[in-house]
Design a protein around this motif. Structure first.
Motif, PDB file in Angstrom:
ATOM      1  N   UNK A   1       0.305  14.323   5.853  1.00 15.50           N
ATOM      2  CA  UNK A   1       0.768  15.710   5.830  1.00 15.50           C
ATOM      3  C   UNK A   1       0.996  16.142   7.275  1.00 15.50           C
ATOM      4  N   UNK A   2       2.252  16.246   7.662  1.00 16.79           N
ATOM      5  CA  UNK A   2       2.596  16.699   9.004  1.00 16.79           C
ATOM      6  C   UNK A   2       2.674  18.227   9.021  1.00 16.79           C
ATOM      7  N   UNK A   3       2.453  18.805  10.188  1.00 19.57           N
ATOM      8  CA  UNK A   3       2.438  20.270  10.353  1.00 19.57           C
ATOM      9  C   UNK A   3       1.480  20.901   9.338  1.00 19.57           C
ATOM     10  N   UNK A   4       0.233  20.422   9.349  1.00 21.59           N
ATOM     11  CA  UNK A   4      -0.732  20.866   8.337  1.00 21.59           C
ATOM     12  C   UNK A   4      -1.101  22.331   8.533  1.00 21.59           C
TER      13      UNK A   4
ATOM     14  N   UNK B   1       0.860  -1.185   0.000  1.00 22.20           N
ATOM     15  CA  UNK B   1       0.000   0.000   0.000  1.00 22.20           C
ATOM     16  C   UNK B   1       0.895   1.233   0.000  1.00 22.20           C
ATOM     17  N   UNK B   2       0.741   2.143  -0.972  1.00 24.88           N
ATOM     18  CA  UNK B   2       1.613   3.329  -1.014  1.00 24.88           C
ATOM     19  C   UNK B   2       1.413   4.212   0.222  1.00 24.88           C
ATOM     20  N   UNK B   3       2.518   4.718   0.738  1.00 21.60           N
ATOM     21  CA  UNK B   3       2.498   5.634   1.878  1.00 21.60           C
ATOM     22  C   UNK B   3       3.428   6.787   1.538  1.00 21.60           C
ATOM     23  N   UNK B   4       2.862   7.991   1.434  1.00 16.34           N
ATOM     24  CA  UNK B   4       3.626   9.169   1.002  1.00 16.34           C
ATOM     25  C   UNK B   4       3.613  10.202   2.119  1.00 16.34           C
ATOM     26  N   UNK B   5       4.711  10.379   2.857  1.00 24.63           N
ATOM     27  CA  UNK B   5       4.760  11.409   3.896  1.00 24.63           C
ATOM     28  C   UNK B   5       5.284  12.733   3.352  1.00 24.63           C
ATOM     29  N   UNK B   6       4.793  13.827   3.875  1.00 21.54           N
ATOM     30  CA  UNK B   6       5.269  15.147   3.508  1.00 21.54           C
ATOM     31  C   UNK B   6       5.003  16.101   4.680  1.00 21.54           C
ATOM     32  N   UNK B   7       5.628  17.274   4.610  1.00 17.51           N
ATOM     33  CA  UNK B   7       5.454  18.317   5.608  1.00 17.51           C
ATOM     34  C   UNK B   7       4.756  19.487   4.938  1.00 17.51           C
ATOM     35  N   UNK B   8       3.945  20.209   5.718  1.00 17.03           N
ATOM     36  CA  UNK B   8       3.172  21.294   5.143  1.00 17.03           C
ATOM     37  C   UNK B   8       4.009  22.360   4.478  1.00 17.03           C
ATOM     38  N   UNK B   9       5.217  22.595   4.960  1.00 12.65           N
ATOM     39  CA  UNK B   9       6.062  23.637   4.376  1.00 12.65           C
ATOM     40  C   UNK B   9       6.674  23.239   3.038  1.00 12.65           C
TER      41      UNK B   9
ATOM     42  N   UNK C   1      -6.291   8.103   1.023  1.00  9.57           N
ATOM     43  CA  UNK C   1      -6.636   8.390   2.402  1.00  9.57           C
ATOM     44  C   UNK C   1      -5.663   9.450   2.911  1.00  9.57           C
ATOM     45  N   UNK C   2      -6.172  10.549   3.416  1.00  6.16           N
ATOM     46  CA  UNK C   2      -5.345  11.670   3.842  1.00  6.16           C
ATOM     47  C   UNK C   2      -5.311  11.697   5.368  1.00  6.16           C
ATOM     48  N   UNK C   3      -4.095  11.717   5.926  1.00  2.37           N
ATOM     49  CA  UNK C   3      -3.901  11.826   7.372  1.00  2.37           C
ATOM     50  C   UNK C   3      -3.164  13.130   7.633  1.00  2.37           C
ATOM     51  N   UNK C   4      -3.768  13.990   8.430  1.00  4.69           N
ATOM     52  CA  UNK C   4      -3.186  15.279   8.777  1.00  4.69           C
ATOM     53  C   UNK C   4      -2.742  15.246  10.232  1.00  4.69           C
ATOM     54  N   UNK C   5      -1.740  16.035  10.564  1.00  6.03           N
ATOM     55  CA  UNK C   5      -1.237  16.113  11.941  1.00  6.03           C
ATOM     56  C   UNK C   5      -0.857  17.547  12.251  1.00  6.03           C
ATOM     57  N   UNK C   6      -1.176  17.991  13.463  1.00 10.95           N
ATOM     58  CA  UNK C   6      -0.828  19.336  13.897  1.00 10.95           C
ATOM     59  C   UNK C   6      -0.759  19.364  15.416  1.00 10.95           C
ATOM     60  N   UNK C   7       0.032  20.308  15.930  1.00 10.50           N
ATOM     61  CA  UNK C   7       0.133  20.502  17.376  1.00 10.50           C
ATOM     62  C   UNK C   7      -0.403  21.864  17.804  1.00 10.50           C
TER      63      UNK C   7
END
Length: 483
Positions: free
Chosen positions: A336-339, A126-134, A361-367
């Motif tokens: 997408x980290x630091x969305x 299953x493809x998994x593509x990580x990226x950062x918002x910047x 499937x889109x997974x977003x993350x933020x603090x």
């Protein structure tokens, strides 16, 4: 008289260079007087870099889907891991396409680890593509183009084709040379004779010299198992035949069994690609429009612009393949980290892209908590517009207590091969409680280097105290700025 003097001189010179130890008689064993040759292996063990989340092996669930307190590198966060298990199950049943998940929580609470745990549970297919918002901000590429490329990277296509191949163990590999009339001083290869055998029979093939070049690139030799595609002439080395397993070969790689059936057969070949690979292959096509030509163009070094019109044409071809049963769509995961770093333009694009029929499937993350949406003057929870926030399901991560921090530090030390004393581990747990868990984990490696410098294999509490005095945390810097 002269001969006698000359003979005495020869004897004197011989005594000067005589062997200092007694020469053994011819019937004794000469191995007693030979120096033993010693061969020692001098290769160093390979040291691999340990990343921040190298200890994450999954979500740490039991057979019933319940989270374990300590499993697969995870400590705590039972509710978040149980929620992610439902997401994994929905992805497997293909009921999560076009939806999004938002991971919220303070820094260092395991949001990225949860996303990586989901990818580990889904497997490598299953493809998994990580990226950062910047990452979307670039002077060369538009923001929406960067997002669309990552969307397409997250959607896989599993292509199943039945091809006619010649497969077997190589018994003969003989190039046939003829006179080259264009070059009076050399010869050229006119064809190559290849013998293949299987458990059922054998064949001798007469192949084109271009196929011989491909065979040389694959480093194929007699005794290897290979297959040749009948239409395209593509050559693939499978491995070394297991009939040669008893030989002493230092260069031997994987042994494979001898193929069964006939040499000439039909074989199902499965290829996994992403939609972005097909986009790049068709950006400047140089071959045919079949799937084999598209696959052959994936390694082009030059990058060209991918237009929306081209993507629609690729989508049309992909839909036709799916309807004909040639291919199967595999929705992957875009993380997408630091969305909160995205602006209002990117959020509007995400709203539109999630409604597409080909959406991952889109997974977003933020603090972040309540913060301003970039590009607008509005404040919104997590820095995400309300219209997009309504589409998300939110999973919250909690802060770790001191006991959980102690377990996490022990796991990281074990992964990095560092031995911690009980008092040193307790001191690091105190630092994680007063400063942060990330700062405590960052002090483990300097403390290990200090202990090694002092000639110890174990990190003691004085090592932790010394490196803690040298390296300050963010809270200390904030206090100094206020003062």
């Amino acid at each position: 008289m002269q001969n006698k003097k000359y003979r005495n001189k020869i004897i004197k010179n011989a005594n000067m260079y005589a062997c200092p130890w007694p020469v053994p008689p011819p019937d004794l064993n000469y191995t007693l007087f030979k120096k033993e040759m010693r061969i020692e292996e001098a290769s160093r063990p390979k040291v691999q870099r340990v990343s921040n989340h190298a200890h994450i092996k999954g979500l740490g669930l039991d057979d019933s889907g319940q989270p374990l307190p300590l499993a697969a590198g995870f400590v705590g966060q039972e509710e978040a891991r149980e929620a992610c298990e439902f997401v994994v199950e929905m992805i497997r049943q293909k009921k999560m396409a076009g939806r999004a998940l938002l991971l919220t929580g303070a820094s260092g609470t395991g949001k990225t680890a949860l996303a990586l745990g989901i990818s580990q549970e889904l497997g490598t297919k299953v493809p998994f593509c990580p990226m950062v918002g910047s990452e979307v901000y670039s002077a060369e590429v538009k923001k929406t183009e960067v997002l669309m490329e990552n969307f397409r990277r997250s959607i896989g296509l599993r292509i199943k084709e039945i091809k006619e191949v010649f497969e077997g163990e190589v018994t003969e590999l003989t190039p046939v040379e003829t006179e080259d009339f264009a070059n009076t001083y050399g010869k050229t290869i006119s064809h190559v004779m290849v013998g293949l055998r299987t458990m059922k029979g054998s064949k001798q093939l007469k192949l084109d010299p271009t196929i011989y070049d491909a065979i040389m690139k694959e480093n194929i030799a007699p005794g290897d198992v290979m297959y040749i595609e009948a239409k395209s002439g593509a050559v693939k080395r499978v491995g070394r035949s297991d009939s040669y397993r008893t030989e002493f070969d230092l260069e031997a790689d994987e042994y494979v069994p001898m193929p069964k059936g006939d040499v000439h057969k039909k074989k199902e070949i499965v290829q996994d690609v992403t939609l972005h690979d097909l986009d790049c292959a068709n950006a400047s096509p140089t071959g045919g429009q079949d799937i084999l030509s598209l696959m052959g163009q994936l390694m082009r070094p030059k990058k060209t612009e991918i237009t929306e019109k081209l993507r629609k044409e690729v989508n049309t071809v992909v839909n036709n393949y799916i309807e004909d049963g040639i291919a199967e769509l595999v929705p992957g995961v875009l993380f997408i980290d630091e969305v909160h770093m995205l602006d209002i333009e990117c959020f509007t694009f995400l709203n539109r892209a999630l409604e597409s029929s080909l959406a991952p499937i889109v997974i977003l993350a933020t603090n972040r908590g309540l913060s301003k949406v970039k590009g607008s003057g509005d404040y919104s929870p997590h820095g995400i517009p309300i219209d997009l926030l309504d589409r998300l399901v939110i999973v919250r991560t909690n802060l770790y207590d001191m006991e959980e921090c102690t377990k996490i530090i022990a796991i990281r030390a074990e992964i990095e091969g560092i031995s911690l004393d009980a008092s040193a581990l307790a001191k690091l747990a105190e630092i994680s409680d007063s400063a942060s868990l990330r700062h405590a984990l960052a002090l483990v490696s300097p403390a290990a280097v200090l202990a090694e410098t002092n000639g110890r294999d174990q990190v003691l509490v004085q090592d932790v105290e010394e490196v803690s005095a040298l390296f300050k945390d963010a809270k200390y810097s904030a206090r100094m700025m206020i003062q």
